[in-house]
Design a protein around this motif. Structure first.
Motif, short mmCIF file in Angstrom:
data_model
loop_
_atom_site.label_atom_id
_atom_site.label_comp_id
_atom_site.label_asym_id
_atom_site.label_seq_id
_atom_site.Cartn_x
_atom_site.Cartn_y
_atom_site.Cartn_z
N GLN A 28 13.39 -48.58 75.54
CA GLN A 28 12.33 -47.99 76.69
C GLN A 28 10.90 -47.96 75.78
O GLN A 28 9.84 -48.49 77.35
CB GLN A 28 12.17 -45.84 76.08
CG GLN A 28 12.79 -44.77 76.51
CD GLN A 28 12.36 -44.08 75.75
OE1 GLN A 28 10.95 -43.27 75.91
NE2 GLN A 28 13.93 -43.29 74.78
N ILE A 29 10.56 -48.77 75.63
CA ILE A 29 9.91 -50.06 74.98
C ILE A 29 9.83 -51.33 76.00
O ILE A 29 9.22 -51.92 76.38
CB ILE A 29 10.01 -49.63 73.83
CG1 ILE A 29 8.61 -49.15 73.04
CG2 ILE A 29 8.50 -51.85 73.31
CD1 ILE A 29 9.48 -49.50 70.91
N THR A 31 11.24 -51.43 78.91
CA THR A 31 11.08 -51.00 79.70
C THR A 31 9.36 -51.05 80.15
O THR A 31 9.47 -51.46 81.45
CB THR A 31 11.29 -49.47 80.84
OG1 THR A 31 12.68 -49.22 79.91
CG2 THR A 31 11.13 -48.73 81.89
N TYR A 32 8.38 -50.42 79.64
CA TYR A 32 7.00 -50.46 79.80
C TYR A 32 7.05 -51.98 79.00
O TYR A 32 5.76 -52.98 80.41
CB TYR A 32 6.54 -50.05 77.88
CG TYR A 32 6.67 -48.30 78.91
CD1 TYR A 32 5.84 -48.23 79.97
CD2 TYR A 32 7.22 -47.43 77.64
CE1 TYR A 32 5.74 -46.39 79.84
CE2 TYR A 32 7.35 -46.36 78.08
CZ TYR A 32 6.10 -46.08 79.07
OH TYR A 32 6.36 -44.25 79.74
N SER A 35 7.70 -53.57 82.25
CA SER A 35 6.24 -53.61 83.91
C SER A 35 5.93 -54.21 84.77
O SER A 35 5.61 -54.90 83.33
CB SER A 35 6.67 -51.96 83.65
OG SER A 35 5.55 -52.02 82.97
N GLU A 37 2.71 -52.63 85.52
CA GLU A 37 1.14 -51.86 85.03
C GLU A 37 1.30 -52.01 83.47
O GLU A 37 0.33 -52.55 82.89
CB GLU A 37 2.30 -50.65 85.33
CG GLU A 37 0.32 -50.03 84.95
CD GLU A 37 -0.06 -48.45 84.81
OE1 GLU A 37 -0.81 -48.15 85.49
OE2 GLU A 37 1.06 -48.04 86.02
N TYR A 38 2.69 -52.05 82.48
CA TYR A 38 2.04 -51.77 81.11
C TYR A 38 2.90 -53.13 79.98
O TYR A 38 2.57 -53.50 79.29
CB TYR A 38 2.92 -51.02 81.04
CG TYR A 38 2.14 -49.77 80.63
CD1 TYR A 38 0.83 -49.00 79.98
CD2 TYR A 38 2.45 -48.74 81.82
CE1 TYR A 38 0.36 -47.65 80.62
CE2 TYR A 38 2.41 -47.47 81.98
CZ TYR A 38 1.47 -47.01 81.60
OH TYR A 38 0.09 -45.79 81.55
N PRO A 44 1.79 -55.52 72.42
CA PRO A 44 1.32 -54.98 73.59
C PRO A 44 -0.27 -55.19 73.74
O PRO A 44 -0.30 -54.64 72.29
CB PRO A 44 2.22 -53.44 73.52
CG PRO A 44 2.52 -53.03 72.91
CD PRO A 44 2.52 -54.77 71.55
N TYR A 46 -2.06 -52.71 74.23
CA TYR A 46 -1.94 -51.15 74.15
C TYR A 46 -1.85 -50.19 73.03
O TYR A 46 -0.05 -51.08 72.55
CB TYR A 46 -1.53 -50.29 75.60
CG TYR A 46 -0.85 -50.90 75.70
CD1 TYR A 46 0.31 -49.90 74.91
CD2 TYR A 46 -0.83 -51.72 76.78
CE1 TYR A 46 1.81 -50.53 76.28
CE2 TYR A 46 0.53 -51.99 76.86
CZ TYR A 46 1.61 -51.06 76.48
OH TYR A 46 3.26 -51.74 77.06
N ILE A 48 0.95 -46.95 71.16
CA ILE A 48 2.84 -46.97 72.30
C ILE A 48 2.93 -45.91 70.77
O ILE A 48 2.61 -46.21 69.91
CB ILE A 48 3.59 -47.77 71.98
CG1 ILE A 48 3.46 -48.54 73.15
CG2 ILE A 48 4.72 -46.78 72.36
CD1 ILE A 48 4.43 -49.92 72.98
N PRO A 65 2.95 -44.99 76.89
CA PRO A 65 2.12 -46.51 75.81
C PRO A 65 0.68 -45.44 76.57
O PRO A 65 0.57 -44.30 77.28
CB PRO A 65 2.34 -46.77 77.26
CG PRO A 65 2.78 -45.59 78.69
CD PRO A 65 3.92 -44.85 77.77
N ARG A 67 -2.59 -45.61 77.79
CA ARG A 67 -3.17 -46.16 78.68
C ARG A 67 -4.67 -47.29 79.12
O ARG A 67 -5.04 -47.84 79.59
CB ARG A 67 -3.58 -45.15 79.86
CG ARG A 67 -2.68 -44.31 80.07
CD ARG A 67 -2.57 -44.09 81.98
NE ARG A 67 -3.52 -44.90 83.01
CZ ARG A 67 -2.83 -44.98 83.85
NH1 ARG A 67 -1.88 -45.75 83.59
NH2 ARG A 67 -3.49 -46.18 84.48
#
Length: 114
Positions: A28-29, A31-32, A35, A37-38, A44, A46, A48, A65, A67
């Motif tokens: 899942q991490i 995937t972000y 991506s 956008e993320y 990151p 941001y 999580i 995540p 925003r």
């Protein structure tokens, strides 16, 4: 069982901790991370949040995540720069497992009946 390790800042107490996660959370991490956008390469920009629901075989994890971007403080950055590498930690774990396995395989020849 495949597990992944990494350093995190637990925002509940703002302490740096070693996190161990399974493939589902890692996926899942990832995937972000991939991506539009993320997306991120290493860390990151941001926070999580990982939520857990259910128990046993019905346990599910949801990765969410934040925003808004959250910059690390100077204190957090200094502390992170002093952390032991994950590779070194994994090697220590492997060495400990090997040490424990070797201890179990030693045979006390004095107690073997003749």
């Amino acid at each position: 069982r495949v597990q992944f390790k990494g350093w995190i800042i637990d925002r509940k107490d703002n302490k740096i901790k070693l996190l161990t996660i399974g493939y589902k959370i890692y996926e899942q991490i990832g995937t972000y991370a991939n991506s539009e956008e993320y997306g991120f390469d290493n860390i990151p920009s941001y926070d999580i949040t990982i939520n857990k629901s259910g128990t046993g075989l019905s346990t599910k994890y949801t990765v969410i995540p934040d925003r808004k971007d959250i910059s690390l403080t100077e204190e957090e950055t200094d502390e992170i720069n002093q952390l032991e590498s994950i590779s070194d930690i994994i090697q220590k774990i492997k060495n400990k497992v090997l040490e424990n396995n070797n201890q179990d395989k030693e045979i006390d020849t004095e107690n073997i009946p003749m």
